[in-house]
Motif scaffolding. Structure first.
Motif, PDB file in Angstrom:
ATOM      1  N   GLN A 162     -16.298  -3.969 -10.735  1.00 56.37           N
ATOM      2  CA  GLN A 162     -17.421  -3.267 -10.928  1.00 56.37           C
ATOM      3  C   GLN A 162     -18.251  -3.107  -9.992  1.00 56.37           C
ATOM      4  OE1 GLN A 162     -18.256  -1.164 -13.575  1.00 56.37           O
ATOM      5  NE2 GLN A 162     -15.983  -1.751 -14.104  1.00 56.37           N
ATOM      6  N   SER A 163     -18.479  -4.113  -8.780  1.00 59.70           N
ATOM      7  CA  SER A 163     -18.872  -4.110  -7.622  1.00 59.70           C
ATOM      8  C   SER A 163     -18.080  -4.677  -6.610  1.00 59.70           C
ATOM      9  CB  SER A 163     -20.346  -5.023  -7.782  1.00 59.70           C
ATOM     10  OG  SER A 163     -19.773  -6.317  -8.446  1.00 59.70           O
ATOM     11  N   THR A 164     -18.231  -4.074  -5.413  1.00 59.69           N
ATOM     12  CA  THR A 164     -17.514  -4.679  -4.274  1.00 59.69           C
ATOM     13  C   THR A 164     -18.480  -4.557  -2.981  1.00 59.69           C
ATOM     14  OG1 THR A 164     -15.796  -3.407  -5.157  1.00 59.69           O
ATOM     15  CG2 THR A 164     -15.442  -4.124  -3.024  1.00 59.69           C
ATOM     16  N   VAL A 165     -18.451  -5.869  -2.327  1.00 61.81           N
ATOM     17  CA  VAL A 165     -19.103  -5.835  -0.835  1.00 61.81           C
ATOM     18  C   VAL A 165     -17.810  -5.711   0.194  1.00 61.81           C
ATOM     19  CG1 VAL A 165     -20.588  -7.111   0.594  1.00 61.81           C
ATOM     20  CG2 VAL A 165     -20.884  -7.105  -1.896  1.00 61.81           C
ATOM     21  N   CYS A 166     -18.097  -4.798   1.279  1.00 57.56           N
ATOM     22  CA  CYS A 166     -17.022  -4.840   2.064  1.00 57.56           C
ATOM     23  C   CYS A 166     -17.281  -5.119   3.413  1.00 57.56           C
ATOM     24  CB  CYS A 166     -16.683  -2.911   2.138  1.00 57.56           C
ATOM     25  SG  CYS A 166     -16.182  -2.417   0.366  1.00 57.56           S
ATOM     26  N   ALA A 167     -16.171  -5.661   4.228  1.00 56.50           N
ATOM     27  CA  ALA A 167     -16.310  -6.126   5.406  1.00 56.50           C
ATOM     28  C   ALA A 167     -16.464  -5.307   6.542  1.00 56.50           C
ATOM     29  CB  ALA A 167     -15.146  -7.152   5.657  1.00 56.50           C
ATOM     30  N   ILE A 168     -16.956  -5.469   7.729  1.00 59.56           N
ATOM     31  CA  ILE A 168     -17.254  -4.419   8.688  1.00 59.56           C
ATOM     32  C   ILE A 168     -16.151  -4.114   9.413  1.00 59.56           C
ATOM     33  CG2 ILE A 168     -17.838  -5.919  10.631  1.00 59.56           C
ATOM     34  CD1 ILE A 168     -20.288  -4.017  10.793  1.00 59.56           C
ATOM     35  N   LYS A 169     -14.950  -5.088   9.582  1.00 61.49           N
ATOM     36  CA  LYS A 169     -13.870  -4.674  10.243  1.00 61.49           C
ATOM     37  C   LYS A 169     -12.879  -3.834   9.689  1.00 61.49           C
ATOM     38  CE  LYS A 169     -10.452  -6.665  13.656  1.00 61.49           C
ATOM     39  NZ  LYS A 169     -10.228  -7.812  14.187  1.00 61.49           N
ATOM     40  N   ILE A 170     -12.299  -2.679   9.980  1.00 61.16           N
ATOM     41  CA  ILE A 170     -11.425  -1.853   9.262  1.00 61.16           C
ATOM     42  C   ILE A 170     -10.020  -2.692   9.419  1.00 61.16           C
ATOM     43  CG2 ILE A 170     -10.262   0.165   9.621  1.00 61.16           C
ATOM     44  CD1 ILE A 170     -12.721   1.324  10.775  1.00 61.16           C
ATOM     45  N   GLY A 171      -9.388  -2.480   8.412  1.00 65.76           N
ATOM     46  CA  GLY A 171      -7.858  -2.845   8.276  1.00 65.76           C
ATOM     47  C   GLY A 171      -7.958  -4.523   7.787  1.00 65.76           C
ATOM     48  N   THR A 172      -8.957  -4.991   7.295  1.00 63.76           N
ATOM     49  CA  THR A 172      -8.847  -6.601   7.093  1.00 63.76           C
ATOM     50  C   THR A 172      -9.255  -6.503   5.454  1.00 63.76           C
ATOM     51  OG1 THR A 172     -11.299  -6.787   7.482  1.00 63.76           O
ATOM     52  CG2 THR A 172      -9.950  -7.200   9.376  1.00 63.76           C
ATOM     53  N   GLY A 173      -9.005  -7.915   5.038  1.00 62.46           N
ATOM     54  CA  GLY A 173      -9.268  -8.107   3.587  1.00 62.46           C
ATOM     55  C   GLY A 173      -7.907  -7.918   2.690  1.00 62.46           C
ATOM     56  N   ASN A 174      -8.137  -7.918   1.523  1.00 57.14           N
ATOM     57  CA  ASN A 174      -7.132  -7.737   0.656  1.00 57.14           C
ATOM     58  C   ASN A 174      -6.304  -6.463   0.456  1.00 57.14           C
ATOM     59  OD1 ASN A 174      -8.696  -6.390  -0.981  1.00 57.14           O
ATOM     60  ND2 ASN A 174      -9.277  -8.176  -2.368  1.00 57.14           N
ATOM     61  N   ILE A 198       0.829  -1.320   0.087  1.00 60.77           N
ATOM     62  CA  ILE A 198       0.099  -0.162  -0.175  1.00 60.77           C
ATOM     63  C   ILE A 198       0.808   1.370  -0.042  1.00 60.77           C
ATOM     64  CG2 ILE A 198      -1.797   1.306   1.294  1.00 60.77           C
ATOM     65  CD1 ILE A 198      -2.728  -1.160   2.364  1.00 60.77           C
ATOM     66  N   ASP A 199       0.556   2.183  -0.989  1.00 59.25           N
ATOM     67  CA  ASP A 199       1.259   3.221  -1.044  1.00 59.25           C
ATOM     68  C   ASP A 199       0.389   4.491  -0.299  1.00 59.25           C
ATOM     69  OD1 ASP A 199       2.626   5.940  -1.765  1.00 59.25           O
ATOM     70  OD2 ASP A 199       3.184   5.105  -3.835  1.00 59.25           O
ATOM     71  N   LYS A 200       0.740   4.721   0.877  1.00 61.74           N
ATOM     72  CA  LYS A 200       0.117   5.640   1.565  1.00 61.74           C
ATOM     73  C   LYS A 200       0.072   7.252   1.299  1.00 61.74           C
ATOM     74  CE  LYS A 200       0.685   2.860   5.988  1.00 61.74           C
ATOM     75  NZ  LYS A 200       1.252   2.915   7.388  1.00 61.74           N
ATOM     76  N   LEU A 201       1.326   7.445   0.605  1.00 63.86           N
ATOM     77  CA  LEU A 201       1.267   9.007   0.050  1.00 63.86           C
ATOM     78  C   LEU A 201       0.444   9.045  -1.095  1.00 63.86           C
ATOM     79  CD1 LEU A 201       2.697  11.636   0.003  1.00 63.86           C
ATOM     80  CD2 LEU A 201       4.496  10.644  -1.224  1.00 63.86           C
ATOM     81  N   ASP A 202       0.406   7.812  -1.861  1.00 63.26           N
ATOM     82  CA  ASP A 202      -0.362   8.024  -2.984  1.00 63.26           C
ATOM     83  C   ASP A 202      -1.800   8.087  -2.566  1.00 63.26           C
ATOM     84  OD1 ASP A 202      -1.057   7.858  -5.840  1.00 63.26           O
ATOM     85  OD2 ASP A 202      -1.978   5.961  -5.255  1.00 63.26           O
ATOM     86  N   LEU A 203      -2.347   7.364  -1.599  1.00 55.92           N
ATOM     87  CA  LEU A 203      -3.760   7.608  -1.110  1.00 55.92           C
ATOM     88  C   LEU A 203      -3.870   8.531  -0.255  1.00 55.92           C
ATOM     89  CD1 LEU A 203      -3.754   3.790   0.437  1.00 55.92           C
ATOM     90  CD2 LEU A 203      -5.004   4.525  -1.352  1.00 55.92           C
TER      91      LEU A 203
END
Length: 251
Positions: free
Chosen positions: A91-103, A2-7
């Motif tokens: 084109q579509s995304t379902v997102c988990a409830i916990k912050i900082g998880t997933g891909n 993850i490029d934090k500066l870019d984000l």
């Protein structure tokens, strides 16, 4: 990786594109209403999903889990804006409830959301103003003031403070319990920490409502069909009008 500066750059750029400065707290849902052809849906989605984004060929839909706290919903909205503007993979995304998880994409969306709601300079200035020149660690008073100022959930704030090395994970853990009581004891309203009122947990706003009205105005649908479209979008208030009676007198 993850490029934090870019984000951070993307988050600040999108704020400016949507007409906001790069330092002030924002009303993210009012901001969302300025996005052309966006439909925003509030719907209780249970304990595992925070929201979803469907790009829909230029007529995007963002859905937010209205059963979460208002602070968490604001973070979810910022998260979904990342998917809408910068996620080129789906084109579509379902997102988990916990912050900082997933891909990596989900983690990038969370990082973007944090920067979007709490720009680095703004957060640093707020900490300096609230904490002064004290060398002590941030305490509960400072934590509550920061989350109230930026209108974010305790979870979102603590994740960011750990990320910025303002708190260790161990220090942050002491602030994860008694969230509402800690705010109320300091004189704050508790609405940030609770879900929307039940009568607002099922609502659709934005482009869908505009399009339904346009169809009616152009006589492309009957009044009955128009009302059906609104009821499908959980907008019985627009069909029956009870919510608006007397409103003008109270403004």
């Amino acid at each position: 990786m993850i490029d934090k500066l870019d984000l951070c750059t993307k988050a600040l750029a999108l704020r400016k594109e949507l007409g906001e400065d790069t330092t002030s707290p924002i009303d993210i849902f009012s901001l969302a209403h300025t996005i052309t052809q966006l439909t925003l849906v509030f719907y209780p989605m249970g304990d595992h999903i925070s929201g979803m984004c469907i790009k829909n060929d230029g007529n995007p839909v963002i859905a937010i889990n209205s059963a979460m706290s208002v602070g968490r919903q604001r973070f979810s909205m910022a998260h979904e804006l990342y998917h809408l503007y910068y996620d080129e993979n789906k084109q579509s995304t379902v997102c988990a409830i916990k912050i900082g998880t997933g891909n990596d994409t989900e983690k990038a969306a969370d990082q973007f959301a944090s920067y979007f709601l709490m720009p680095p300079v703004a957060l640093a200035e707020a900490i300096k103003k609230i904490h002064g020149m004290s060398t002590d660690n941030l305490g509960i008073k400072e934590i509550v003031k920061l989350e109230q100022y930026f209108r974010v959930s305790r979870q979102a704030l603590l994740c960011r403070l750990i990320e910025d090395n303002k708190l260790t994970p161990q220090q942050a853990d002491q602030f994860r319990q008694g969230v509402i009581r800690s705010a109320v004891n300091l004189g704050y309203d508790d609405s940030l920490y609770k879900p929307l009122p039940e009568d607002k947990q099922y609502k659709t706003y934005g482009y869908y409502i505009q399009q339904a009205d346009e169809l009616l105005q152009k006589d492309l649908v009957s009044t009955g069909k128009y009302e059906q479209l609104l009821l499908t979008a959980f907008r019985s208030d627009l069909v029956y009008g009870d919510e608006f009676e007397g409103g003008e007198l109270n403004d």
